[in-house]
Write an enzyme that holds these catalytic residues in place. Structure first.
Site, mmCIF file in Angstrom:
data_model
loop_
_atom_site.group_PDB
_atom_site.id
_atom_site.type_symbol
_atom_site.label_atom_id
_atom_site.label_comp_id
_atom_site.label_asym_id
_atom_site.label_seq_id
_atom_site.Cartn_x
_atom_site.Cartn_y
_atom_site.Cartn_z
ATOM 1 C CD GLU A 259 -2.821 -0.940 2.519
ATOM 2 O OE1 GLU A 259 -2.620 -0.029 3.350
ATOM 3 O OE2 GLU A 259 -3.654 -1.836 2.715
ATOM 4 C CG ASP B 51 -4.037 8.182 7.757
ATOM 5 O OD1 ASP B 51 -4.108 6.946 7.850
ATOM 6 O OD2 ASP B 51 -4.225 8.799 6.703
ATOM 7 C CE1 TYR C 227 -6.812 -2.281 7.105
ATOM 8 C CE2 TYR C 227 -5.847 -1.223 5.193
ATOM 9 C CZ TYR C 227 -5.830 -1.498 6.539
ATOM 10 O OH TYR C 227 -4.836 -0.980 7.326
#
Length: 278
Positions: A53, A64, A179
């Site tokens: 990734e 994040d 994911y």
């Protein structure tokens, strides 16, 4: 809709044939600088990364944690652009035709580039998939559907709060793999509970035939091994990005040996994943 004929599908088929889970590694494109990033990226397959990734740097990466936010900032300050990210992939592809590369990030830089233009350039560069964290399924016409039509996998995140009613909506146009975000919250903070992850992976498998990769909170080879026993792949991001940050001097420059140190850490993670089911 299933477009699983490319590198991602081939890689997971190979992993199944080998009877093991994969290691998915995340780095931010251009972190800590373009040359060091290129050295790390090019070295990842030999170090044991099965899928890569590559983070598209963005000025406001709200999903994040501090480590990846800082990496994004370092990359942007170093002059990283979406075009240069695609150049990085192109350079990698010239040496490695098999390892899947997934671009992970936010919609804004792609929108600014122009969706059709971006997809054409991404396919030409050798990008296999996209993970765009701020585009929900309700916005599939924006990028997901065009990506699938262009032959680019669109990988979706499922979380502990994605219930059975929501899951089919999330999975509808997902391809490549799912994911699973093993903890609620931002990247790089808490660690996952294996029992809960096992139950979640089982639930996802009842809804989809796609491989399930599990990420967030995996910091050590042992934690990666634990995930590799219950999922199709373990994703490690913040721990690798933190290792990069630890190799930078006070001026923000890469110290000698940074890339080798990071790749050494990836080797340890890979060894953990590879021995998990033995």
């Amino acid at each position: 809709m299933n477009h699983d004929t490319g590198r991602i599908a081939h890689r997971f088929a190979k992993l199944r044939a080998e009877g093991r889970a994969g290691l998915v590694t995340f780095i931010t494109a251009g972190d800590p600088d373009l040359e060091t990033c290129r050295t790390i990226l090019d070295g990842l397959p030999d170090a044991g990364a099965d899928l890569i990734e590559l983070g598209l740097p963005f000025s406001d990466p709200m999903a994040d944690g501090p480590a990846i936010q800082a990496a994004s900032l370092r990359a942007l300050n170093g002059g990283m652009t979406t075009r240069k990210v695609l150049d990085l992939v192109r350079g990698f592809r010239a040496k490695d035709g098999a390892t899947p590369i997934i671009l992970m990030g936010y919609y804004n830089p792609i929108h600014a580039y122009g969706v059709n233009h971006f997809l054409a350039d991404a396919v030409e560069a050798g990008v296999d998939g996209l993970i765009i964290v701020d585009l929900p399924p309700e916005e599939d016409e924006e990028l997901c559907i065009p990506a699938l039509k262009a032959g680019v996998n669109f990988i979706r995140l499922a979380t502990p709060t994605t219930d059975d009613q929501r899951l089919p909506v999330v999975l509808q146009n997902t391809s490549g793999f799912v994911y699973y975000v093993s903890i609620a919250g931002i990247t790089g903070t808490a660690s996952a509970d294996n029992t809960a992850v096992g139950a979640a992976v089982g639930r996802l498998k009842r809804h989809t035939d796609l491989p399930v990769a599990v990420g967030f909170g995996i910091k050590t080879p042992d934690q990666a091994a634990n995930i590799a026993r219950i999922a199709d792949a373990a994703v490690v991001g913040s721990a690798i990005v933190t290792r990069i940050a630890d190799g930078i001097d006070a001026e923000g420059k890469a110290r000698p040996g940074l890339a080798e140190d990071v790749l050494g850490f990836v080797r340890e993670l890979s060894a953990g994943v590879r021995k998990a089911r033995i």
